[in-house]
Every structure is written in structure tokens, then in C-alpha cells.
Enzyme design. Structure first.
Site, PDB file in Angstrom:
ATOM      1  N   SER A  15     -36.153   0.639  97.604  1.00 56.35           N
ATOM      2  CA  SER A  15     -37.196  -0.401  97.515  1.00 56.35           C
ATOM      3  C   SER A  15     -38.600   0.145  97.746  1.00 56.35           C
ATOM      4  O   SER A  15     -39.429  -0.471  98.389  1.00 56.35           O
ATOM      5  CB  SER A  15     -36.955  -1.530  98.526  1.00 56.35           C
ATOM      6  OG  SER A  15     -35.688  -2.049  98.389  1.00 56.35           O
ATOM      7  N   ASP A 147     -27.966  10.315  97.446  1.00 51.89           N
ATOM      8  CA  ASP A 147     -26.810   9.433  97.238  1.00 51.89           C
ATOM      9  C   ASP A 147     -25.745  10.192  96.449  1.00 51.89           C
ATOM     10  O   ASP A 147     -26.076  10.911  95.499  1.00 51.89           O
ATOM     11  CB  ASP A 147     -27.189   8.209  96.363  1.00 51.89           C
ATOM     12  CG  ASP A 147     -28.204   7.309  97.031  1.00 51.89           C
ATOM     13  OD1 ASP A 147     -28.417   7.469  98.242  1.00 51.89           O
ATOM     14  OD2 ASP A 147     -28.782   6.448  96.328  1.00 51.89           O
ATOM     15  N   GLN A 192     -40.822  15.469 104.001  1.00 48.27           N
ATOM     16  CA  GLN A 192     -40.514  16.902 103.914  1.00 48.27           C
ATOM     17  C   GLN A 192     -39.024  17.112 103.672  1.00 48.27           C
ATOM     18  O   GLN A 192     -38.610  17.914 102.839  1.00 48.27           O
ATOM     19  CB  GLN A 192     -40.900  17.602 105.218  1.00 48.27           C
ATOM     20  CG  GLN A 192     -42.386  17.591 105.524  1.00 48.27           C
ATOM     21  CD  GLN A 192     -42.663  18.227 106.876  1.00 48.27           C
ATOM     22  OE1 GLN A 192     -42.038  19.214 107.239  1.00 48.27           O
ATOM     23  NE2 GLN A 192     -43.579  17.654 107.630  1.00 48.27           N
ATOM     24  N   CYS A 383     -32.593 -22.931  80.636  1.00 49.48           N
ATOM     25  CA  CYS A 383     -31.176 -22.666  80.406  1.00 49.48           C
ATOM     26  C   CYS A 383     -30.318 -23.645  81.210  1.00 49.48           C
ATOM     27  O   CYS A 383     -30.186 -24.798  80.814  1.00 49.48           O
ATOM     28  CB  CYS A 383     -30.864 -21.209  80.730  1.00 49.48           C
ATOM     29  SG  CYS A 383     -29.397 -20.629  79.873  1.00 49.48           S
ATOM     30  N   HIS A 517     -34.644 -18.071  77.741  1.00 52.30           N
ATOM     31  CA  HIS A 517     -35.412 -17.632  78.920  1.00 52.30           C
ATOM     32  C   HIS A 517     -36.825 -17.194  78.519  1.00 52.30           C
ATOM     33  O   HIS A 517     -37.056 -15.991  78.305  1.00 52.30           O
ATOM     34  CB  HIS A 517     -34.673 -16.486  79.615  1.00 52.30           C
ATOM     35  CG  HIS A 517     -33.418 -16.934  80.280  1.00 52.30           C
ATOM     36  ND1 HIS A 517     -33.414 -17.466  81.558  1.00 52.30           N
ATOM     37  CD2 HIS A 517     -32.140 -16.986  79.848  1.00 52.30           C
ATOM     38  CE1 HIS A 517     -32.178 -17.795  81.888  1.00 52.30           C
ATOM     39  NE2 HIS A 517     -31.385 -17.525  80.863  1.00 52.30           N
ATOM     40  N   GLU A 519     -39.361 -16.878  80.272  1.00 53.03           N
ATOM     41  CA  GLU A 519     -40.015 -16.049  81.297  1.00 53.03           C
ATOM     42  C   GLU A 519     -39.887 -14.560  80.991  1.00 53.03           C
ATOM     43  O   GLU A 519     -40.710 -13.759  81.438  1.00 53.03           O
ATOM     44  CB  GLU A 519     -39.456 -16.364  82.690  1.00 53.03           C
ATOM     45  CG  GLU A 519     -38.030 -15.895  83.000  1.00 53.03           C
ATOM     46  CD  GLU A 519     -36.938 -16.858  82.524  1.00 53.03           C
ATOM     47  OE1 GLU A 519     -37.216 -17.696  81.627  1.00 53.03           O
ATOM     48  OE2 GLU A 519     -35.798 -16.764  83.035  1.00 53.03           O
TER      49      GLU A 519
END
Ligand code: GLN
Length: 545
Positions: A15, A147, A192, A383, A517, A519
Site C-alpha cells: 500500500s 514475497d 537499505q 448495475c 459501469h 464510473e
């Protein structure tokens, strides 16, 4: 075209805003006249994020060509204006699926199939196929360096970087400098270590983007440069911005794009034209008023679940010179009681019921639609929000008291039914109840025809539109007459007239439901017409109360 590749990794914590940083860098290079392309590698095992819960993973961003992708692709599209596409996102799941399919086909001619070279080659192919498509390809690697799941990606990028050389490949590492209150200072050690970890895997980042919540001392930047073996002016402070749309401006001010060009040895780059970004920020910083919009949804405790919606509302605000406050209302709390949701909705200037799945929360959403209809508050159903508004009108106005969606079972009148067949690019797609869940919805861009003289045709200023879909159920066209009789007009349908795509009320200041949609296509410098109009209606409503 001699494409240059920029790889963006993240360290220390997740994040960090890698996606935003990548999008902002893309916008800056574009503002200098370069053609850019952004893509993302996601290390998880899901084949795509389509089946992942929005609670965990945030919104699923849908592309025109029907891919369900990571929400960072939404940032890329909003910041560059370039429509994202299927080939801009891959995952470990997708890479392994491809490799295993090849193995089954016998493509490896009996070889032992291994992570190196088979998986890494598949990853490199995903990147290499973008060669020639832009001046700069920016490729973000999801997760945090170290990871386990991202190791094959890092290894593939190491090989790719080596093959391309410094003139064509650059690694940018985004890290965090945490502030420790007891010591009263920002700490450089995690950075670092993170760079050391990356170097241990054979990758030397040449630019560091250091996230911090306060000013970073020059001495700290110098220290990082020294320990991490990076040029001093390429250790770049990246402080928190007041709005995500400020990030291109702040990153330019600290020299990110300049240093990227320098790293590639580009000396004669045109200056960036940042007027649009400056204009947007002037609007955001100097609103002439504000409105409050309620989003009645189910994934309300994770902001990222409605990422594109939040942004589209902000864009509608930019167009109307107002600040848009969002009030999230958890629909599941109101499945039982209508009074309580009225209390929550009282005083808002507009109500949105966004996309959603499943029966839980549906009654709460139906009550929100009823409140909006009766109290004449602007209502935007997206929707699932359209579907719930249809159930509301059918039950309360058209006397179809058992109106239901087949998503909730097979009882009652199926006002909302399962789509079993539709056409995409002249091919008929068929689905049944037993079809797999992943990637099988009606996905991507579909055309719609708008009714002449309807409110939506006026907003779009055209009669033929294309919007992005992601759904399995659909308003049942057989109930058209009954719905229209009670003021619920089908003002947009699929070109063949069988699938209702837009419904609007003809007795309400602003009550519109869309099956798609909108948006997903809104941009700060090109706000979506429905969001411009919705916020305009919310402002007008605010004047009334
Ligand atoms: N669950 C509904 C459907 O599948 C709505 C989907 C959505 O809101 N994106 O049709």
C-alpha cells in the site's frame, strides 16, 4: 520504436501507492509528448481478480475488451486517458495456466517444465509483446519485494533487464521511510534492507522513490544514496499529496520524470505540459460549494471497493466546481428497517446504489431506492443499483408484490432474470446456472441505443453509446409495459432492443439506473456525462433543503 521499459517494484510494506506513482509517472512522460503504456504483474495465484472479494482486493476494474483486472489499471487509465486492455495485466495464476496448457499440448517437446526457464520465459513474453507499442512501457510488480510468490517475476525481470541493457530498462524501487515518534526521526534502515534484498536477486534499482509522511532531511537522502549505491539526485522524496491528482505535479517538482529521462541518457526531452493537471488541482483546491452523496453498498468498510466510483464522483465535482463528500451506508444493516435508513439518508444530496452481488443487503438497497423516489432525492443506480430500483418500482408501484431477482433464488416474479444468451463481437455467448464463476459474466464494452428525447440522450448528447458491463442478471424486457406504466421508462437498450440498459423515471428530478459501469470510463480531465449531471442535480437538491 525503440521502446524503453520501466519496472516499478515496492519494498518495506504494501500500500505504498506504487500504482498511483506508476500512473503519475506515465502521465508526466505523456505530458512531454511521449507515448506510454502501463501494465501490471500480480503475483497471486488467481487467474484474474474477477473472483476475488472486493473486501480483500478492492474493486475489479473491467476493460473494454472484457478483462477483469486489478484496480491499478483504473489509475493508469484515469491518469493517461489510454483505455486499459486485457493484455495490460497478468497474474501468477494466468502465467501458470498458460505454461500448463502448453505442457499438455506437448509444446515443450518432452523437456522438464521448470520455473526457470519456462515460467520466466512466459513472464518475459508478456512484457516483450509490448515492445514497439509505446516509447515507454511502465510495468508495475504487485506485492512487496521478498514475497515468495513474486520471486519468478523478479527473476524474469532480472533476465529481461540484462537482455535489454541500461539504455532500455530501468528499475524504480518504491520504499517507505517510517517516522518513529520516540526518536523523532524518519528511519532509512528498512529502505537499505529492501534495496539489499533486491540487489541480492540481481536487480539494481537506479531510482528510489521514498514515501514519507513528512519532509525528508537532505542528509537522510544522501545516506540512502551512499548505502544503496544510487546517485544522490535519484533518491527522490515522495511525500503524501492532498489529492491523488496532485501526484503528477508533486513528482515533477521533485524531479522524478527528469531523473527517469536522465537514467536513459535522454538529453533533449521536451518540457512537460502540465496545464491540465494544474487546472484540475485549482478546481479541487478551490471548490465553490459542497454536496454529500450517500453510497448505499455492501463493501463500505474498504474504500478501495468503490475506487472508480469515488473517483468518478470527484470528477463530477471538478466539472461542477464543488467538493463531493461521500457518506458510505452499510446496506446490510437496513435489510430489516426502513425508518433507520431514512434517518441515515436524511439530508444527503444524492443517493447511489452501486454494483453489488448477492441477496444480503438487497432489501436495504431497495429501501434506499424507495426513499430516493418518494423524497425526490437524486438517485443513481449502477448495475445492481438499477436492478434494485426496478424491484422497488415493481413491488410498490406496479403491484407485482413478489417481484424478485433470480440471483436470489427462483421464487416470485423474475423482474431481474439470468441472462442466458447475448452477442459479443457477432458471436453468441451462452450461459447456464452451472457455468463456472470466473470470467463468465457479460463483460466489457457493449453498445446501447438511447431513446430520442430521453434525459440520458440529452446528457450524453448522442443516441449511440458504448459502456462497460460486468453482470449476469438483467432487467426482464417482458415487464417493459408494466414498468413504463408506473413511470419507469426504458430509455436505453441493446441495439437489438432485447436488453434494457438504462431506466429513468419521468416524474423525478434525477432518477436513473444503468446496467453498466459508467464510473470506469470517467477521468479527471474528461468527467463522465452522467456523473456531471448527477452532481449538478445534487447541487440543485442542496439548494432546496
Ligand atoms: N449481481 C448483479 C448481476 O450479476 C449485478 C452485478 C453488478 O452490480 N456489477 O447482474
Amino acid at each position: 520504436m525503440n521502446t524503453k521499459f520501466i519496472f516499478i517494484t515496492g519494498g518495506v510494506v504494501s500500500s505504498l501507492g506504487k500504482g498511483l506513482g506508476s500512473a503519475a509517472l506515465g502521465a508526466l512522460l505523456q505530458a512531454r509528448g511521449y507515448k506510454v503504456r502501463l501494465c501490471k504483474l500480480d503475483p497471486y495465484l488467481n487467474v484474474d481478480p474477477g473472483t476475488m472479494s472486493p473486501f480483500q482486493h478492492g474493486e475489479v476494474f473491467v476493460t473494454d475488451d472484457g478483462a477483469e483486472t486489478d484496480l491499478d489499471l483504473g489509475h493508469y487509465e484515469r491518469f493517461t486517458g489510454n483505455p486499459a486492455c486485457k493484455s495490460d495485466n497478468t497474474t501468477t495464476g494466468r502465467i501458470y495456466t498458460n505454461v500448463l496448457q502448453r505442457e499438455r499440448r506437448g509444446d515443450y517437446l518432452g523437456a522438464t517444465v521448470q520455473v526457470i526457464p519456462h515460467v520466466t520465459n512466459e513472464i518475459k513474453d508478456f512484457i516483450r509483446e509490448k515492445d514497439g507499442s509505446a516509447d515507454f512501457v511502465l510495468c508495475e510488480i504487485g506485492g512487496t519485494v521478498g514475497d515468495i510468490e513474486s520471486l519468478p517475476f523478479i527473476e524474469a525481470l532480472r533476465q529481461f533487464g540484462n537482455e535489454m541493457g541500461r539504455e532500455r530498462a530501468l528499475f524504480i524501487h518504491v520504499t517507505l521511510l517510517p517516522y518513529i515518534p520516540a526518536a523523532g526521526e524518519l528511519k532509512t534502515k528498512p529502505t537499505q534492507h529492501s534495496v539489499k534484498e533486491l540487489m541480492g536477486m540481481g536487480i539494481r534499482p537506479r531510482i528510489l522513490l521514498c514515501r514519507a509522511d513528512r519532509e525528508i532531511d537532505k542528509s537522510d537522502l544522501q545516506k540512502i544514496a551512499l548505502f544503496c549505491n544510487i546517485e544522490e539526485n535519484k533518491v527522490i522524496p515522495a511525500l503524501d499529496a492532498s489529492s491523488i491528482y496532485e501526484v503528477p505535479l508533486t513528482y515533477h517538482a521533485v524531479g522524478l520524470d527528469t531523473q527517469v529521462l536522465d537514467a536513459f541518457g535522454i538529453k533533449d526531452a521536451p518540457k512537460p505540459n502540465l496545464e491540465e493537471w494544474e487546472r484540475i488541482m485549482r478546481r479541487i483546491k478551490n471548490p465553490e460549494g459542497e454536496v454529500t452523496i450517500a453510497i448505499v453498498g455492501k463493501y463500505t468498510n474498504l474504500n478501495d471497493s468503490y475506487k472508480s466510483l469515488n473517483e468518478a464522483l470527484c470528477h463530477g465535482g471538478i466539472a461542477n466546481k464543488v467538493k463531493v463528500n461521500i457518506k458510505f451506508i452499510e446496506a446490510t444493516l437496513f435489510d430489516e428497517s426502513a425508518e433507520d435508513i431514512a434517518e441515515e439518508l436524511h439530508g444527503v444530496n444524492g443517493i447511489i446504489v452501486p454494483g453489488g452481488f448477492g441477496e444480503r443487503g438487497a432489501e436495504g438497497k431497495i429501501k434506499a431506492a424507495q426513499y430516493a423516489r418518494e423524497k425526490k432525492v437524486p438517485y443513481f443506480g449502477i448495475c445492481f443499483g438499477l436492478q434494485m430500483a426496478v424491484l422497488e418500482a415493481a413491488r410498490h408501484l406496479a403491484s407485482i408484490t413478489d417481484a424478485n431477482s433470480s440471483e436470489f433464488g427462483n421464487e416470485g416474479s423474475p423482474l431481474i432474470g439470468l441472462m442466458t444468451e447475448w452477442t459479443k463481437d457477432n458471436v453468441t455467448e451462452k450461459r447456464t446456472d452451472d457455468t463456472d464463476l470466473g470470467g463468465t459474466m457479460r463483460l466489457g464494452a457493449f453498445p446501447a441505443h438511447l431513446k430520442k428525447g430521453s434525459k440520458v440522450a440529452e446528457m450524453y448528447k448522442e443516441n449511440k453509446i458504448s459502456e462497460r458491463h460486468r453482470h449476469r442478471f438483467e432487467v426482464n424486457i417482458n415487464y417493459k409495459d408494466e414498468l413504463e406504466k408506473v413511470g419507469f421508462v426504458m430509455s436505453g437498450t441493446s441495439p437489438d432492443g432485447t436488453l434494457p440498459e438504462i431506466c429513468e423515471r419521468n416524474d423525478h428530478p434525477w432518477f436513473i439506473g444503468v446496467q453498466y459501469h459508467p464510473e470506469l470510463k470517467s477521468k479527471p480531465f474528461d468527467p463522465h456525462p452522467l456523473f456531471i449531471s448527477f452532481i449538478e442535480a445534487a447541487i440543485a437538491q442542496g439548494r432546496l433543503v
